[in-house]
Motif scaffolding. Structure first.
Motif, PDB file in Angstrom:
ATOM      1  N   UNK A 121       4.367 -12.043  -7.570  1.00  0.00           N
ATOM      2  CA  UNK A 121       5.034 -11.840  -7.147  1.00  0.00           C
ATOM      3  C   UNK A 121       4.725 -10.616  -5.907  1.00  0.00           C
ATOM      4  N   UNK A 122       5.294  -9.939  -5.042  1.00  0.00           N
ATOM      5  CA  UNK A 122       5.048  -9.244  -4.617  1.00  0.00           C
ATOM      6  C   UNK A 122       4.581  -8.042  -3.900  1.00  0.00           C
ATOM      7  N   UNK A 123       3.769  -7.883  -3.384  1.00  0.00           N
ATOM      8  CA  UNK A 123       3.424  -5.959  -2.914  1.00  0.00           C
ATOM      9  C   UNK A 123       3.880  -5.747  -1.609  1.00  0.00           C
ATOM     10  N   UNK A 124       4.519  -4.983  -0.473  1.00  0.00           N
ATOM     11  CA  UNK A 124       4.728  -4.518   0.244  1.00  0.00           C
ATOM     12  C   UNK A 124       3.775  -3.647   1.422  1.00  0.00           C
ATOM     13  N   UNK A 125       2.886  -2.977   0.708  1.00  0.00           N
ATOM     14  CA  UNK A 125       2.561  -1.869   1.160  1.00  0.00           C
ATOM     15  C   UNK A 125       1.317  -2.862   2.820  1.00  0.00           C
ATOM     16  N   UNK A 126       1.299  -1.844   3.367  1.00  0.00           N
ATOM     17  CA  UNK A 126       0.888  -3.377   4.651  1.00  0.00           C
ATOM     18  C   UNK A 126      -0.568  -3.664   4.440  1.00  0.00           C
ATOM     19  N   UNK A 127      -1.503  -2.356   3.641  1.00  0.00           N
ATOM     20  CA  UNK A 127      -2.792  -1.969   3.049  1.00  0.00           C
ATOM     21  C   UNK A 127      -3.245  -2.342   2.532  1.00  0.00           C
TER      22      UNK A 127
END
Length: 195
Positions: A121-127
């Motif tokens: 799955x995607x995880x789009x938080x930059x940190x």
């Protein structure tokens, strides 16, 4: 039998009995003991959050010295930076329990031994992200093939550039003749010279 849990895990003794490990952390297993040390580990794995099956149960007196480690299935993993489904998940390299995401077209042979699994799955938080990762499948073999193909294509690209330069009447320092370039091209492609 049905369950909402997603991985098969086993109890593995901690290398340091006082160490505190947490679910979702990437760990190294060396000589049958688990720790945050992923460099030079025999296996790179993940501490299980909620296994559907849990094997190798220790005696009740020593259970506190063991950790539940996912061997196969889907397991949440803590990742530094953004993740796209299909990325390879590798240990961060800092022995801190975190993973990093690497696109399949950016994987190199020297990264293969740090692969934990593949993001589902995607995880789009930059940190920071926690994503479901497929572990325990043979992701390393696929990564090695991809990296090898990319290196071969890079070599073929260089040879094609040399041929193009020769055809355009430019000076090519690597090969002194069209025959040399052709020989190199056919050797790389077929493992032997032309003819």
């Amino acid at each position: 039998y049905a369950s909402g849990n997603g991985d098969y895990a086993e109890w593995i003794p901690r290398e340091d009995k006082k160490a505190i490990l947490h679910p979702r952390q990437i760990v190294g297993v060396k000589q049958g003991h688990v720790s945050l040390q992923t460099r030079n580990a025999d296996h790179i794995m993940v501490v299980s959050s909620a296994p559907i099956v849990l094997g190798n149960t220790p005696d009740a007196d020593s259970e506190e010295d063991y950790e539940k480690v996912a061997f196969m299935g889907q397991v949440p993993v803590d990742i530094l930076g953004p993740v796209i489904a299909g990325d390879y998940i590798l240990a961060s390299g800092d022995n801190d329990g975190f993973g990093i995401a690497v696109r399949p077209d950016e994987i190199h042979v020297n990264m293969v031994d740090q692969i934990v699994g593949v993001a589902w799955e995607d995880g789009l938080n930059e940190a920071f992200n926690t994503v479901n990762v497929a572990v325990g499948l043979d992701h390393s073999a696929t990564a090695v093939k991809l990296a090898s193909l990319r290196e071969s294509l890079g070599g073929l690209r260089s040879e094609l550039d040399e041929l193009t330069a020769l055809a355009m009447g430019m000076n090519v320092p690597v090969a002194s003749s069209v025959q040399e370039v052709e020989q190199g091209f056919f050797k790389r492609l077929f493992g032997k010279g032309k003819g």
